[in-house]
Scaffold this motif. Structure first.
Motif, mmCIF file in Angstrom:
data_model
loop_
_atom_site.group_PDB
_atom_site.id
_atom_site.type_symbol
_atom_site.label_atom_id
_atom_site.label_comp_id
_atom_site.label_asym_id
_atom_site.label_seq_id
_atom_site.Cartn_x
_atom_site.Cartn_y
_atom_site.Cartn_z
ATOM 1 N N LYS A 24 0.845 -1.206 0.000
ATOM 2 C CA LYS A 24 0.000 0.000 0.000
ATOM 3 C C LYS A 24 0.877 1.250 0.000
ATOM 4 O O LYS A 24 2.013 1.243 0.443
ATOM 5 N N VAL A 25 0.306 2.319 -0.495
ATOM 6 C CA VAL A 25 0.967 3.618 -0.471
ATOM 7 C C VAL A 25 0.569 4.300 0.831
ATOM 8 O O VAL A 25 -0.613 4.373 1.170
ATOM 9 N N VAL A 26 1.588 4.756 1.577
ATOM 10 C CA VAL A 26 1.349 5.393 2.870
ATOM 11 C C VAL A 26 2.129 6.696 2.956
ATOM 12 O O VAL A 26 3.052 6.942 2.180
ATOM 13 N N HIS A 27 1.736 7.508 3.919
ATOM 14 C CA HIS A 27 2.435 8.771 4.183
ATOM 15 C C HIS A 27 3.124 8.656 5.525
ATOM 16 O O HIS A 27 2.500 8.283 6.522
ATOM 17 N N LEU A 76 -5.135 -2.589 -9.186
ATOM 18 C CA LEU A 76 -3.922 -3.314 -8.823
ATOM 19 C C LEU A 76 -3.930 -3.666 -7.341
ATOM 20 O O LEU A 76 -3.495 -4.754 -6.949
ATOM 21 N N GLY A 77 -4.444 -2.765 -6.509
ATOM 22 C CA GLY A 77 -4.561 -3.038 -5.082
ATOM 23 C C GLY A 77 -5.511 -4.187 -4.793
ATOM 24 O O GLY A 77 -5.235 -5.059 -3.966
ATOM 25 N N VAL A 78 -6.641 -4.212 -5.493
ATOM 26 C CA VAL A 78 -7.612 -5.296 -5.327
ATOM 27 C C VAL A 78 -6.988 -6.627 -5.736
ATOM 28 O O VAL A 78 -7.123 -7.636 -5.031
ATOM 29 N N GLU A 79 -6.294 -6.625 -6.865
ATOM 30 C CA GLU A 79 -5.665 -7.857 -7.337
ATOM 31 C C GLU A 79 -4.572 -8.322 -6.381
ATOM 32 O O GLU A 79 -4.415 -9.517 -6.133
ATOM 33 N N TYR A 80 -3.799 -7.379 -5.831
ATOM 34 C CA TYR A 80 -2.776 -7.739 -4.844
ATOM 35 C C TYR A 80 -3.421 -8.397 -3.631
ATOM 36 O O TYR A 80 -2.975 -9.452 -3.174
ATOM 37 N N ASN A 81 -4.460 -7.771 -3.095
ATOM 38 C CA ASN A 81 -5.122 -8.312 -1.904
ATOM 39 C C ASN A 81 -5.688 -9.702 -2.166
ATOM 40 O O ASN A 81 -5.613 -10.580 -1.309
ATOM 41 N N ALA A 91 2.531 -13.877 -7.437
ATOM 42 C CA ALA A 91 1.586 -12.984 -8.111
ATOM 43 C C ALA A 91 1.398 -11.699 -7.319
ATOM 44 O O ALA A 91 1.346 -10.603 -7.888
ATOM 45 N N ALA A 92 1.306 -11.822 -5.996
ATOM 46 C CA ALA A 92 1.128 -10.633 -5.151
ATOM 47 C C ALA A 92 2.304 -9.686 -5.335
ATOM 48 O O ALA A 92 2.123 -8.473 -5.482
ATOM 49 N N ARG A 93 3.508 -10.223 -5.343
ATOM 50 C CA ARG A 93 4.699 -9.391 -5.535
ATOM 51 C C ARG A 93 4.680 -8.736 -6.917
ATOM 52 O O ARG A 93 5.068 -7.587 -7.064
ATOM 53 N N ALA A 94 4.204 -9.451 -7.924
ATOM 54 C CA ALA A 94 4.122 -8.883 -9.269
ATOM 55 C C ALA A 94 3.170 -7.683 -9.296
ATOM 56 O O ALA A 94 3.432 -6.693 -9.992
ATOM 57 N N PHE A 95 2.083 -7.756 -8.524
ATOM 58 C CA PHE A 95 1.158 -6.618 -8.456
ATOM 59 C C PHE A 95 1.792 -5.431 -7.740
ATOM 60 O O PHE A 95 1.550 -4.279 -8.102
ATOM 61 N N VAL A 96 2.621 -5.688 -6.736
ATOM 62 C CA VAL A 96 3.341 -4.600 -6.060
ATOM 63 C C VAL A 96 4.275 -3.916 -7.051
ATOM 64 O O VAL A 96 4.340 -2.688 -7.122
ATOM 65 N N VAL A 97 4.995 -4.716 -7.840
ATOM 66 C CA VAL A 97 5.911 -4.159 -8.847
ATOM 67 C C VAL A 97 5.133 -3.347 -9.881
ATOM 68 O O VAL A 97 5.527 -2.236 -10.247
ATOM 69 N N ALA A 98 4.001 -3.891 -10.335
ATOM 70 C CA ALA A 98 3.192 -3.183 -11.338
ATOM 71 C C ALA A 98 2.662 -1.866 -10.778
ATOM 72 O O ALA A 98 2.679 -0.841 -11.467
#
Length: 108
Positions: A24-27, A76-81, A91-98
């Motif tokens: 996830k993107v965080v601040h 992409l977040g939905v697919e990662y989850n 696959a999860a890591r591939a979604f993080v990279v994408a």
């Protein structure tokens, strides 16, 4: 004499919440920087800038999820989850990279 069984339910819930932020993107409020959560090492998160670069550590109480209003980011977040929930870690890591590449190109 038998020892009472340890209650790990709190630890499991905390671990699930911590793992939910990976990808996830965080601040980071303390450093006023935005990045993607790459991993959790010990008590701290490992964050990487969206445009790439050196990772930094942030304490859990310093990070807050950001809402990216892009449909591609959301998908992409939905697919990662989904992949993570099914245990498909490659696959999860591939979604993080994408997501990282997309954010670097479209949101930098």
């Amino acid at each position: 004499m038998t020892q009472p069984a340890a209650d790990n339910s709190g630890n499991a819930a905390t671990r699930r919440r911590s793992e939910a932020l990976i990808g996830k993107v965080v601040h980071d409020r303390a450093k006023d920087r935005t990045g993607m959560v790459m991993d959790k090492v010990g008590p701290n998160y490992q964050l990487r800038p969206l445009a790439g670069g050196r990772e930094w550590e942030a304490a859990p109480n310093r990070v807050e999820p950001t809402a990216m209003k892009c449909a591609i980011c959301a998908q992409l977040g939905v697919e990662y989850n989904k992949a993570a929930a099914e245990g498909r870690w490659v696959a999860a890591r591939a979604f993080v990279v994408a997501l990282t590449r997309h954010a670097r190109v479209m949101h930098a």
